[in-house]
Design a protein around this motif. Sequence first.
Motif, PDB file in Angstrom:
ATOM      1  N   THR A  30       4.000  -3.928  -7.032  1.00 24.78           N
ATOM      2  CA  THR A  30       2.808  -3.305  -7.351  1.00 24.78           C
ATOM      3  C   THR A  30       2.308  -2.675  -6.131  1.00 24.78           C
ATOM      4  O   THR A  30       2.219  -3.130  -5.048  1.00 24.78           O
ATOM      5  CB  THR A  30       1.700  -4.326  -7.437  1.00 24.78           C
ATOM      6  OG1 THR A  30       2.318  -5.295  -8.587  1.00 24.78           O
ATOM      7  CG2 THR A  30       0.125  -3.889  -7.770  1.00 24.78           C
ATOM      8  N   VAL A  31       1.984  -1.197  -6.287  1.00 27.26           N
ATOM      9  CA  VAL A  31       1.796  -0.156  -5.306  1.00 27.26           C
ATOM     10  C   VAL A  31       0.288  -0.122  -5.591  1.00 27.26           C
ATOM     11  O   VAL A  31      -0.216   0.611  -6.547  1.00 27.26           O
ATOM     12  CB  VAL A  31       2.610   0.985  -5.526  1.00 27.26           C
ATOM     13  CG1 VAL A  31       2.234   1.981  -4.290  1.00 27.26           C
ATOM     14  CG2 VAL A  31       4.163   0.831  -5.308  1.00 27.26           C
ATOM     15  N   LEU A  32      -0.649  -0.372  -4.360  1.00 23.58           N
ATOM     16  CA  LEU A  32      -2.049  -0.185  -4.599  1.00 23.58           C
ATOM     17  C   LEU A  32      -2.358   1.013  -4.043  1.00 23.58           C
ATOM     18  O   LEU A  32      -1.722   1.942  -2.860  1.00 23.58           O
ATOM     19  CB  LEU A  32      -2.593  -1.212  -3.752  1.00 23.58           C
ATOM     20  CG  LEU A  32      -2.370  -2.605  -4.428  1.00 23.58           C
ATOM     21  CD1 LEU A  32      -2.984  -3.626  -3.215  1.00 23.58           C
ATOM     22  CD2 LEU A  32      -3.025  -2.989  -5.532  1.00 23.58           C
ATOM     23  N   GLY A  84       0.805  -1.171   0.065  1.00 24.17           N
ATOM     24  CA  GLY A  84       0.096   0.049   0.120  1.00 24.17           C
ATOM     25  C   GLY A  84       0.906   1.398  -0.012  1.00 24.17           C
ATOM     26  O   GLY A  84       1.919   1.256   0.301  1.00 24.17           O
ATOM     27  N   MET A  85       0.251   2.345  -0.382  1.00 24.54           N
ATOM     28  CA  MET A  85       0.936   3.827  -0.317  1.00 24.54           C
ATOM     29  C   MET A  85       1.722   4.335   0.999  1.00 24.54           C
ATOM     30  O   MET A  85       2.287   4.898   0.778  1.00 24.54           O
ATOM     31  CB  MET A  85       0.231   4.645  -0.908  1.00 24.54           C
ATOM     32  CG  MET A  85      -0.347   4.276  -2.439  1.00 24.54           C
ATOM     33  SD  MET A  85      -1.650   5.547  -3.089  1.00 24.54           S
ATOM     34  CE  MET A  85      -0.949   7.004  -2.700  1.00 24.54           C
ATOM     35  N   THR A  86       1.116   3.741   1.945  1.00 27.21           N
ATOM     36  CA  THR A  86       1.761   3.953   3.313  1.00 27.21           C
ATOM     37  C   THR A  86       2.643   2.872   4.071  1.00 27.21           C
ATOM     38  O   THR A  86       3.142   3.263   5.057  1.00 27.21           O
ATOM     39  CB  THR A  86       0.415   4.149   4.378  1.00 27.21           C
ATOM     40  OG1 THR A  86      -0.202   2.979   4.437  1.00 27.21           O
ATOM     41  CG2 THR A  86      -0.473   5.273   3.886  1.00 27.21           C
ATOM     42  N   ASN A  87       2.934   1.991   3.206  1.00 23.73           N
ATOM     43  CA  ASN A  87       3.688   0.969   3.735  1.00 23.73           C
ATOM     44  C   ASN A  87       5.009   1.088   3.687  1.00 23.73           C
ATOM     45  O   ASN A  87       5.591   2.206   2.751  1.00 23.73           O
ATOM     46  CB  ASN A  87       3.426  -0.469   3.041  1.00 23.73           C
ATOM     47  CG  ASN A  87       2.113  -1.120   3.463  1.00 23.73           C
ATOM     48  OD1 ASN A  87       1.614  -2.079   2.589  1.00 23.73           O
ATOM     49  ND2 ASN A  87       1.569  -0.743   4.481  1.00 23.73           N
ATOM     50  N   LYS A  88       5.908   0.516   4.346  1.00 23.27           N
ATOM     51  CA  LYS A  88       7.560   0.346   4.257  1.00 23.27           C
ATOM     52  C   LYS A  88       8.021  -0.802   3.981  1.00 23.27           C
ATOM     53  O   LYS A  88       7.628  -1.962   4.597  1.00 23.27           O
ATOM     54  CB  LYS A  88       8.200   1.213   5.637  1.00 23.27           C
ATOM     55  CG  LYS A  88       8.061   2.502   5.823  1.00 23.27           C
ATOM     56  CD  LYS A  88       8.924   2.957   7.041  1.00 23.27           C
ATOM     57  CE  LYS A  88       8.355   4.439   7.435  1.00 23.27           C
ATOM     58  NZ  LYS A  88       9.296   5.042   8.580  1.00 23.27           N
ATOM     59  N   LYS A  89       8.506  -1.190   2.935  1.00 26.42           N
ATOM     60  CA  LYS A  89       9.177  -2.297   2.627  1.00 26.42           C
ATOM     61  C   LYS A  89      10.718  -2.149   2.123  1.00 26.42           C
ATOM     62  O   LYS A  89      10.958  -0.880   1.696  1.00 26.42           O
ATOM     63  CB  LYS A  89       8.376  -3.090   1.374  1.00 26.42           C
ATOM     64  CG  LYS A  89       6.933  -3.218   1.878  1.00 26.42           C
ATOM     65  CD  LYS A  89       6.765  -4.696   2.932  1.00 26.42           C
ATOM     66  CE  LYS A  89       5.505  -4.882   3.101  1.00 26.42           C
ATOM     67  NZ  LYS A  89       5.278  -5.986   4.171  1.00 26.42           N
ATOM     68  N   SER A  90      11.377  -3.077   1.810  1.00 29.79           N
ATOM     69  CA  SER A  90      12.567  -3.246   1.353  1.00 29.79           C
ATOM     70  C   SER A  90      12.844  -4.328   0.230  1.00 29.79           C
ATOM     71  O   SER A  90      12.396  -5.532   0.686  1.00 29.79           O
ATOM     72  CB  SER A  90      13.756  -3.525   2.460  1.00 29.79           C
ATOM     73  OG  SER A  90      13.448  -2.291   3.345  1.00 29.79           O
ATOM     74  N   HIS A 113       9.246   3.696   0.728  1.00 31.55           N
ATOM     75  CA  HIS A 113       8.206   4.239   1.827  1.00 31.55           C
ATOM     76  C   HIS A 113       7.558   5.200   1.265  1.00 31.55           C
ATOM     77  O   HIS A 113       7.879   5.965   0.626  1.00 31.55           O
ATOM     78  CB  HIS A 113       8.865   4.847   2.922  1.00 31.55           C
ATOM     79  CG  HIS A 113       9.566   5.872   2.847  1.00 31.55           C
ATOM     80  ND1 HIS A 113       9.248   7.163   2.858  1.00 31.55           N
ATOM     81  CD2 HIS A 113      11.014   5.997   2.412  1.00 31.55           C
ATOM     82  CE1 HIS A 113      10.185   8.182   2.639  1.00 31.55           C
ATOM     83  NE2 HIS A 113      11.430   7.212   2.231  1.00 31.55           N
ATOM     84  N   THR A 114       5.997   5.407   1.594  1.00 25.09           N
ATOM     85  CA  THR A 114       5.087   6.155   0.807  1.00 25.09           C
ATOM     86  C   THR A 114       5.326   6.297  -0.646  1.00 25.09           C
ATOM     87  O   THR A 114       5.343   7.337  -1.197  1.00 25.09           O
ATOM     88  CB  THR A 114       5.164   7.639   1.259  1.00 25.09           C
ATOM     89  OG1 THR A 114       6.307   8.027   1.001  1.00 25.09           O
ATOM     90  CG2 THR A 114       4.804   7.581   3.095  1.00 25.09           C
ATOM     91  N   LEU A 115       4.915   4.919  -1.233  1.00 25.11           N
ATOM     92  CA  LEU A 115       5.382   4.801  -2.627  1.00 25.11           C
ATOM     93  C   LEU A 115       4.017   5.336  -3.239  1.00 25.11           C
ATOM     94  O   LEU A 115       2.948   5.292  -2.870  1.00 25.11           O
ATOM     95  CB  LEU A 115       5.735   3.779  -3.265  1.00 25.11           C
ATOM     96  CG  LEU A 115       7.112   3.036  -2.750  1.00 25.11           C
ATOM     97  CD1 LEU A 115       7.390   1.738  -3.550  1.00 25.11           C
ATOM     98  CD2 LEU A 115       7.952   4.180  -3.071  1.00 25.11           C
TER      99      LEU A 115
END
Lengths: 116, 120
Positions: free
Chosen positions: A114-116, A14-20, A79-81
């Motif tokens: 994929t960014v939702l 999601g747009m608010t997630n943080k991932k690596s 982050h915040t993509l």
Amino acid sequence: ETGVTQTPRHLVMGMTNKKSLKCEQHLGHNAMYWYKQSAKKPLELMFVYSLEERVENNSVPSRFSPECPNSSHLFLHLHTLQPEDSALYLCASSQGIAGGKYNEQFFGPGTRLTVL
Amino acid sequence: AQTVTQSQPEMSVQEAETVTLSCTYDTSESDYYLFWYKQPPSRQMILVIRQEAYKQQNATENRFSVNFQKAAKSFSLKISDSQLGDAAMYFCAYRSFYSPTSGSARQLTFGSGTQLTVLP
């Protein structure tokens, strides 16, 4: 493991997630790269690291944050993509960074983001 | 800045036949490298063949060969005896020769790709 590996292979966030995203090279190279591959567009170079030092940043938004703790590992922190950041992210490595014959880039299999 | 153009978004070839993929580029440099990369459905980008601009002889790797025309800035890839496993997206790429100060030597400039279908 041989060559260049990337994990995960697929990521939905999601747009608010943080991932690596993680990249590891087993070739003894000392330069690593992040590329973005969007549909219908040529590959775009994002970052270049040489000997763990960032040597190139191609005007990438700050929501993408690279990290190179050693010459074998490269991370891309997200982050915040935005939805338009959805793409295939490819990691590559080479023996050096100059445009010499023996500095060919070897690519990993990519992470489909994929960014939702 | 260098640009790489692949004018054929899609191509198809019959198995065992020969196909040629086109690539043109624009540069003011005299020394550089050209590459063809293959990206199959697995998405792993694989180097197929490379050519040094200072070499007049066309590079060859088994069934893959190039026609390098430096004056015309053309770099086409010929695949002979096409096989089903050759089906992939093919990218032409350019890299500067060497520059200790310029970032262009670190960067591969890619074309937009040609999707090759091999028909059984």
